[in-house]
Design an enzyme around this catalytic site. Structure first.
Site, mmCIF file in Angstrom:
data_model
loop_
_atom_site.group_PDB
_atom_site.id
_atom_site.type_symbol
_atom_site.label_atom_id
_atom_site.label_comp_id
_atom_site.label_asym_id
_atom_site.label_seq_id
_atom_site.Cartn_x
_atom_site.Cartn_y
_atom_site.Cartn_z
ATOM 1 C CE1 TYR A 84 -11.575 -28.007 30.226
ATOM 2 C CE2 TYR A 84 -10.456 -28.025 28.101
ATOM 3 C CZ TYR A 84 -11.521 -28.403 28.895
ATOM 4 O OH TYR A 84 -12.521 -29.184 28.381
ATOM 5 C CB SER A 125 -14.683 -30.045 32.411
ATOM 6 O OG SER A 125 -15.226 -30.927 31.470
ATOM 7 C CG ASP A 166 -21.827 -32.557 35.060
ATOM 8 O OD1 ASP A 166 -22.070 -32.681 33.841
ATOM 9 O OD2 ASP A 166 -20.724 -32.219 35.498
ATOM 10 C CG HIS A 188 -20.078 -29.875 32.629
ATOM 11 N ND1 HIS A 188 -19.387 -30.827 33.357
ATOM 12 C CD2 HIS A 188 -19.185 -29.379 31.738
ATOM 13 C CE1 HIS A 188 -18.145 -30.910 32.911
ATOM 14 N NE2 HIS A 188 -17.996 -30.045 31.938
#
Length: 817
Positions: free
Chosen positions: A558, A639, A726, A766
């Site tokens: 991430y 993301s 999203d 999302h």
């Protein structure tokens, strides 16, 4: 006020000068500096990757890609650099052309996925592993206990209540009854101090937009939904006043275009309002008690002190770990209703008779401050002021002083990161730390900060939820690891001071299918990155696997927004390890919060390239250590993690067989123009500023797609996933990137045979609130695709059929301890 969790329950480049007239890009992508132009920005020229990706087990001819129009007339001049944006028309989600694009791309993906032979095997095993009773950490409000529960394959979690821990459970709110397809989700709840009222947020189709409803709760736990409905709610706080008459919440002045369904629009979200709602009145009468019109991009929120006397007002700018802090003493509010209650309408910023008497405690964005507890006017806050690993301080709000003078109660640890603090009855303070990305839980004195006890936790794992109240002596916490769904414990602190408090097992989560965690091993390694920084990475797999470079391996990362990737159970990853003898690796790269704000800063703004270097170093370690080869390595991120894997695919395509990019931020030059994207400039920088544009352009996934110079001259197989609802990272990011990938790499003379496809889900957002059915379908498609690309074989034996049907109703919360 109920404190339910310390964490949420459940992803620099150098600048060099370049000569005038140098062109960047291939195949009609224009990124140029005209001769004789006085340059304002000098982004580093990035060359195509030296080597291409290995040929995977899945082949797709470039002739199969849909024909997508390119509008070569759309060219932006950004600080003297001309940047083409030929797919800008895809930014309109409702245009016939965009809808046709979505249909054509989904049609192609539907042709490719059936070639992934193990997809159904994965889906069957994953469904079995996911079908287990999941229960959240219990919490108490008023005189009743509450918990979230999913019997296994329910689309959404159900909220239950109990009079005590041994009494039968009752359904308080079941979101599954609110829609036929399971796409209405419960986002948040907040109970009044007496527990007789609950405000709750609902959302539809995965959108960040929500509406708030209110229910009353009888003494025996029977719910009664009230007529109140508050709309245009997004990124909202919820905080009841202790008179039980109403609550603070946030809304925006408007949503999307008139007639447009909320969740599909791309309008920027600004001018958030903090309102007060009195139960039983229409939303149109709700006063606006706080806003920041001079700074429309700032966000606000409110909470109440545990004693109900003080309203704490927070203001944030973007996603940086910093906020301003203000306080209102309700005893100073003289405007009252005829029945003696505070008349919040009198303090409306537009129509009120008086201005809310706000006292400034912190009026800058130098650090973050979050309320822990108070004793009268003595307040305790968790902060990172001159403490990147966080500390707890105390101050007297009756005599405000600069935060730099506030007294340390729990000083910053020399290495461990303070992730949360919970004050309980008397002198008890529970603190949660991360120690080399492993969860730790402690008991301290609230009055002195002194450490009284460290709780012993199982193996390598995370504390995934802590709940308790200031007026109670008990608290609950849950613990999980990579291969264990976890357990919940109860701790009673009512024993005399000095007693060693032993957590009591409250409930252990068990899978319905045979599973032995002892069959797996987890190790933590520290990988040197490009600049020598040691990057922690967990590696989990079945015991006894031969490390010969042939193992299907999934690397997940991430690296952003101060978010920590901690050990945690995932039925998806367990299916991958079990079904394919797969290896799961989780990299805690810079940009996250695993080592505090300094770790976050080292992967943000001009240092963002560190994230990609860290991740690539972890991939190289997995190859060098014999876990995988480039032909058996898949990278995954969502993301900000979607940005991560897309950028790494551009920079080092030779390291991977497959890229799974979920709801990623792909257009780094326009991300700030849509919905809440402006808030991410605190991490990414602003492409509207020349100096920041210089370090953003070289890694922006959309603007750095190029045919590799050598080797196979192709990219890894790519599967992008997004949802049409999203409105966090709007789907146009993925639309534009897949169109560019297919165009640049899929021409008639292209060597690209690894597929470049996208999966676009409808009525999906999302990720939060996604129905179980959609979770299973997306996981099977993604992992089946990756397995085919890695040529992974299915090795898991068929599961035995269960002896009994699934229970229709849950057992009481403590029954299976």
């Amino acid at each position: 006020m109920v404190k339910r969790a310390l964490i949420s329950l459940g992803a620099g480049v150098g600048i060099s000068a370049m000569g005038a007239g140098v062109w960047l890009g291939l195949r009609n992508r224009v990124v140029a500096i005209p001769p004789l132009f006085k340059r304002k920005a000098r982004p580093m020229i990035t060359r195509p990757a030296a080597l291409g990706a290995p040929q995977t087990g899945l082949v797709l001819s470039p002739k199969e890609y849909p024909i997508v129009r390119r509008d070569e007339s759309v060219v932006d001049n950004l600080h003297g650099v001309k940047v083409a944006d030929p797919y800008r028309f895809l930014e309109d989600p409702d245009s016939p052309e965009t809808r046709a694009f979505v249909d054509a791309q989904n049609e192609l993906t539907a042709k490719v996925l059936p070639q992934c032979e193990t997809r159904e095997n994965f889906k069957e095993l994953f469904t079995s592993l996911y079908d287990y009773a999941k229960q959240g950490t219990p919490f108490k409000c008023g005189d009743r206990y509450y918990y979230f529960y999913n019997s296994g394959l329910q689309q959404q979690y159900v909220l239950y209540s109990q009079q005590n821990l041994d009494s039968p459970a009752k359904v308080l709110l079941d979101p599954n009854t609110l829609s036929k397809d399971g796409t209405i989700a419960l986002k948040d709840t907040e109970f009044s101090e007496d527990g007789r009222l609950m405000a709750y947020q609902l959302s539809s189709g995965g959108s960040d937009w929500a509406w708030i409803q209110v229910m009353s709760i009888s003494p025996d736990g029977e719910p009664n939904v009230l007529p109140d409905k508050l709309e245009l709610v997004k990124f909202s706080s919820l905080a009841w006043t202790h008179d039980h008459k109403g609550f603070f919440y946030n809304r925006f002045p408007k949503g999307g275009k008139e007639g447009q369904e909320l969740g599909t629009e791309t309008n920027i979200n600004t001018n958030q309002l903090l309102c007060y709602h009195k139960v039983g009145t229409p939303q149109s009468e709700d006063p606006i008690v706080w806003h920041t019109p001079a700074q429309p991009e700032w966000m606000t929120g409110a909470s109440l002190s545990d004693d109900g006397r003080y309203v704490l007002l927070y203001v944030s700018e973007g996603c940086q770990p910093a906020n301003r802090l203000f306080i209102v003493d309700t005893h100073e509010l003289t405007e009252r209703t005829p029945d003696g209650l505070i008349d919040w309408k009198a303090y409306d910023v537009n129509t009120g008779r008086k201005k809310l008497p706000v006292k400034k405690l912190v009026d800058n964005f130098d650090a973050s401050y979050s309320y822990v507890a108070n004793e009268g006017t003595t307040f305790y806050f968790k902060t990172n002021l001159k403490a990147p690993r966080y500390k707890i301080v105390k101050t007297d709000v009756a005599r405000p002083t600069p935060p730099s003078s506030w007294q340390d109660l729990v000083p910053e640890h020399e290495k461990d990161v303070l992730k949360g603090a919970l004050a309980l009855k008397g002198d008890a303070l529970v603190t949660r730390y991360l120690r080399d990305v492993r969860g730790e839980l402690q008991l301290r004195s609230l009055s002195t900060g002194a450490l009284q006890q460290e709780f012993e936790l199982e193996s390598v794992g995370s504390v995934t939820g802590v709940s308790g109240q200031r007026k109670e002596s008990e608290f609950f916490f849950s613990f999980t690891s990579f291969v264990e769904p976890g357990a919940t414990y109860r701790v009673d602190l009512s024993a005399p001071t000095g007693t060693k408090h032993v957590p009591t097992l409250f409930k252990r989560t068990e899978l319905k299918v045979p599973h032995n965690p002892a069959d797996y091993e987890t190790k933590q390694v520290f990988v040197p990155s490009k600049d020598g920084t040691r990057i922690p990475m967990f590696i989990t797999h079945k015991k006894g696997l031969k490390l010969d470079g042939s193992l299907p391996t999934l690397l997940y990362g991430y690296g952003g927004f101060n978010i920590s990737l901690e050990p945690g159970f995932s039925a998806t990853r367990l299916t991958f390890m079990r079904g394919y003898n797969g290896v799961y690796a989780q990299a805690s790269i810079r940009g996250g919060g695993e080592y505090g704000v300094g770790w976050r800063d080292a992967g943000s703004l001009q240092h963002k390239q560190n994230c990609f270097d860290d991740f690539q170093a972890c991939a190289e370690h997995l190859i060098a250590a014999g876990y995988a080869s480039p032909a058996t390595l898949t990278i995954q991120g969502g993301s900000n993690g979607g940005l991560l894997v897309a950028a790494c695919a551009n920079q080092r395509p030779d390291l991977y067989a497959c890229v799974l990019g979920q709801v990623g931020v792909m257009d780094m030059l326009r991300f700030h123009k849509f919905t809440i994207g402006h808030a991410w400039q605190s991490d990414f920088g602003s492409p509207d500023k020349a100096k920041e544009f210089e370090y953003i352009l070289p890694y922006s996934p959309l603007h750095n797609v190029r045919v590799p110079e050598g080797g196979s001259r192709q990219y890894p197989a790519v599967l992008l996933t997004t949802g049409d609802h999203d409105d966090r990272v709007v789907p146009l990011h993925s639309y534009k990137l897949i169109a560019e990938l297919q165009h640049t790499l899929g021409g008639p003379e292209s060597a690209q045979r690894n597929p470049l496809i996208i999966r676009i889900d409808v009525r999906s957002g999302h990720g939060a609130g996604k129905p179980t059915k959609k979770i299973i379908e997306e996981a099977a498609d993604s992992f089946g695709f990756a397995a085919k690309c890695m040529r992974a074989k299915w090795v898991d034996a068929p599961l035995p059929k269960p002896d009994q049907p699934e229970a229709a109703t849950p057992t009481p919360a403590s029954a299976n301890a």
